[in-house]
Structures are given as C-alpha cells and as structure tokens.
Design a protein around this motif. Structure first.
Motif, mmCIF file in Angstrom:
data_model
loop_
_atom_site.group_PDB
_atom_site.id
_atom_site.type_symbol
_atom_site.label_atom_id
_atom_site.label_comp_id
_atom_site.label_asym_id
_atom_site.label_seq_id
_atom_site.Cartn_x
_atom_site.Cartn_y
_atom_site.Cartn_z
ATOM 1 N N GLN A 155 0.824 -1.209 0.000
ATOM 2 C CA GLN A 155 0.000 0.000 0.000
ATOM 3 C C GLN A 155 0.860 1.263 0.000
ATOM 4 N N ALA A 158 2.184 1.758 -3.381
ATOM 5 C CA ALA A 158 1.123 2.246 -4.272
ATOM 6 C C ALA A 158 0.821 3.719 -3.999
ATOM 7 N N ALA A 201 1.068 6.661 -6.636
ATOM 8 C CA ALA A 201 -0.071 7.532 -6.927
ATOM 9 C C ALA A 201 0.296 9.001 -6.731
ATOM 10 N N GLN A 251 0.110 11.973 -9.330
ATOM 11 C CA GLN A 251 -0.550 13.255 -9.069
ATOM 12 C C GLN A 251 0.348 14.427 -9.452
ATOM 13 N N GLU A 286 -8.267 12.112 -14.486
ATOM 14 C CA GLU A 286 -7.176 11.319 -13.928
ATOM 15 C C GLU A 286 -6.704 11.889 -12.585
ATOM 16 N N ARG A 332 -9.193 10.785 -10.039
ATOM 17 C CA ARG A 332 -9.071 9.351 -9.761
ATOM 18 C C ARG A 332 -7.873 9.056 -8.870
ATOM 19 N N THR A 333 -6.731 9.654 -9.174
ATOM 20 C CA THR A 333 -5.526 9.397 -8.371
ATOM 21 C C THR A 333 -5.677 9.964 -6.957
ATOM 22 N N ASP A 376 -7.767 7.540 -5.116
ATOM 23 C CA ASP A 376 -6.999 6.315 -4.861
ATOM 24 C C ASP A 376 -6.033 6.516 -3.692
ATOM 25 N N GLU A 425 -8.028 6.533 -0.469
ATOM 26 C CA GLU A 425 -8.477 5.183 -0.130
ATOM 27 C C GLU A 425 -7.333 4.333 0.410
ATOM 28 N N ARG A 426 -6.174 4.452 -0.212
ATOM 29 C CA ARG A 426 -5.043 3.657 0.257
ATOM 30 C C ARG A 426 -4.543 4.126 1.623
ATOM 31 N N SER A 446 -6.827 2.703 4.042
ATOM 32 C CA SER A 446 -6.557 1.272 4.191
ATOM 33 C C SER A 446 -5.335 1.028 5.066
#
Length: 385
Positions: A54, A57, A61, A65, A158, A161-162, A165, A168-169, A172
């Motif tokens: 994570q 990732a 990300a 960005q 995009e 979206r990033t 993401d 969210e990560r 998490s």
C-alpha cells in the motif's frame, strides 16, 4: 537403630495420593503459546507485506498526481494562448497590426500545444496524446481548441481518480495499522494469560508432588520423612518457648505396631489388609488432637507425634484411645485378630536427644509385644551421667 519394614506390594485404591499424582502428570500437557505466536507472526508478516504494497502504491499515486499537475499547468498555459488567439481572430483583415498579433498568438498556441504534446508523450501513464495535426500554427483554431479541451478533461478526470486512490489507500493503511496493533495487543494479553495459567497448573502439580513425597500413598497419612520434619520443628519450637529444652514442657512420640496384622494378609488377602489400614488410619486422624500428627512409618507400623503434653497420664489416655481405635476397626471388619502395642518416649525427660525419640519408642513397643501385646509402656529414662 531403626527397624527396616519388609516391603510388600501395596495396591493404592482410586483417590489416593498416587492416583492424584498420575492425574496431575496427565495435566502437564499444557498447550504452550508457540502455536499462537506462530499464527500471530504469520498475521504480522502478511499485514506488513500488505502495508509495504500500500505504501508503494501511495508513493506511485503521488508521483502520478505530481505529473498530472504538470500536465494541467501546461494545459492552463495553452488555454491562455488559446484565449488570446480567439480574442484576435475576429479582427478586421485590413488591420495589419492586429493580423500580426493574431499570427503571433497562433504561433504561441502551437508552441504551447507542442510542449503539452511532448509532456503527454513522456507520461508514465497510458494517456491519449495531443493530435499532431493541431500542433501547426496554420491548423484550424477550432480543432486545436477541441484537442485542448479533450486533453484537459482527460487529465482532470485522472487527477480526481488518483486523489481518490491515494485517500483510499491511506485509509486502508490506517485500518491495517489499527488491526495489527489490536492483533499484537491481543496476542500479548493471550500469551500472558496462557503463561499465567501454565504457572498456576505447574504450581498445583508441584504442590501435589510435594504432597505425595511427604505422605503415604495408600492411607494419605504423613510418612516417615514428614514425621521427622515435624519432630524437628516441634523440638525447635519447644526450645524457643522455654529457652531451655530441659524445662517442664515436653514432646513425645507414640510408636504403634498392629499385632496380628500379618495374619489378616495371610488369611484374608492383601486387599482386606489394605482396607484395614485405610480404615484404622481414618480413625487415627479422627482420634488425635488437632496439634498432634499421626504418620505411617511403613507396613503395619505408625507413629504419633504429640507436640505438647502436661503429664504421663495424658499420654496414657492418648495411647488407650489408639488401642481402642484398632480394636473397634477390627470388630467393625469382623476380623477378631488385630490389636495394638504402643511404645511411648518423651523429650527431654526420657530422651536427651529428640532424634532418638522414634527409636526409643520403637524399642519400648517391642518390650510391650514381649510382655503380652495389646498394651502400652513408657520408655525408661536414661541413667544420669
């Protein structure tokens, strides 16, 4: 010298100390924390691997960005050039100065679009490129404007979206850290609980082993080892009370031998003999005073430690109760065989050394047996030096 009692096979009934020790041995198999620790370690490794993935990732990300931000900045610069070109497009064709400004605006827009095209082409993400047809200053302004709008819309999507993401990560990762912390805490508490439980069980087993080492396995009475430990304790307490072990306070040992007990084993079998020993031991425990201790020396021989008494008549009364116990047990079992001979020795009047109390009482008991049995006698006081 102490007499050695001949050994014989003794079958301890269920519920005796030896049986309890066997059950204690069965309880030694306490599950240790090793399986739990292994499972917890596996969970931690999986959690750490997930965290590493994570975090990697998230960094990726964030780099995306940053690149999206660079592209959108280039789009904004191209949009400013497009706005200038549109503002000069509808001027009069005869106005040479404004026509020159328009050509410069188109050249500026083409340069901005070319820079945007190069930036998109170098993108680490798979993205639609800016059409090569709109990169020339002579290209239709409408086509260039549409290509710019399309590029902006794609990269803004995009960016959203990033950003989602990354959020969210990060969420998490925080949940995983909470779960790992709870797992470590839970494993620690569980391991401590298991360790405490194992210690309690081992302590209980240790106590049962100690009990077994100090007690007769069949009757449950204290054995010779516990008798001598209690004798030493009583002698030390006696010395502490009077300051002089030759004072008026005394301790005594009654040595008890069961007359005729061998005939019980020979006539009725060892099982009946064992039942008699268990029954008479129970009566002994009920008969002796709270501060005194009756022990099984071995075979059909017992000893009673009297920790304090005032006169020989008190010891005689105790001996008579012991004789009565044996006779009543014999009558209850319908044997009409067993009686008791008792030798009595006291310290410090009849024995100057308390370690000789048991031997002196044993020797006196033999005198009783030679003189008719089923009676008691006191040891003779040693001659004065």
């Amino acid at each position: 010298m102490f007499r050695t009692v001949s050994a014989r096979s003794i079958h301890a009934p269920e519920g005796t100390l030896s049986s309890r020790v066997r059950r204690a041995l069965g309880r030694v198999r306490v599950p240790g924390p090793a399986p739990l620790a292994g499972a917890a370690l596996l969970c931690l490794l999986i959690g750490l691997l997930f965290l590493a993935f994570q975090v990697r990732a998230i960094f990726s990300a964030q780099l995306q960005q940053e690149y999206v931000g660079l592209v959108l900045e280039a789009v904004e610069r191209a949009d400013a050039a497009r706005a200038a070109a549109f503002s000069l497009q509808n001027l009069s064709a005869s106005d040479t100065q404004h026509q020159a400004l328009y050509r410069e605006a188109r050249i500026e827009l083409a340069g901005r679009l070319a820079a945007l095209h190069a930036l998109v082409a170098s993108s680490p993400m798979s993205a639609p490129s800016v059409p090569s047809a709109v990169l020339s200053p002579s290209a239709a302004l409408g086509e260039a404007s549409a290509a710019l709008d399309s590029t902006y819309n794609w990269w803004r999507t995009e960016r959203d979206r990033t950003s989602a993401d990354v959020r969210e990560r990060i969420l998490s990762v925080s949940h995983t850290l909470i779960a790992l912390s709870a797992t470590v805490f839970g494993v620690l508490i569980t391991a401590l609980g298991m360790y405490a439980k194992r210690n309690r069980q081992l302590l209980g087993i240790s106590n049962e082993f100690e009990q077994a080492s100090l007690h007769d396995p069949m009757t449950g009475l204290p054995n010779r080892r516990k008798l001598f430990a209690a004798l030493e304790e009583a002698a030390n307490a006696l010395a502490g009370r009077v300051g002089d072990v030759r004072g008026s306070t005394r301790i005594a040992v009654l040595y008890i031998d069961l007359d005729g007990f061998k005939r019980v084993n020979d006539t009725h079998g060892h099982r009946i003999g064992d039942e008699f020993l268990i029954a008479v031991s129970r009566r002994f425990r009920q008969t002796v005073r709270g501060g005194d201790m009756v022990a099984r020396i071995g075979g059909d021989e017992f000893a009673l430690l009297v920790r304090e008494f005032s006169s020989d008549s008190e010891l005689a009364a105790i001996a008579q109760r012991i004789i009565t116990c044996v006779a009543e047990t014999d009558a209850q079992m319908g044997l009409s065989i067993v009686r008791a001979s008792i030798g009595i020795a006291s310290f410090p009047d009849r024995c100057h050394d308390y370690w000789r109390l048991v031997a002196a009482a044993d020797e006196t008991m033999y005198t009783v047996k030679r003189n008719g049995k089923n009676n008691y006698a006191f040891a003779s006081a040693p001659a004065s030096a």
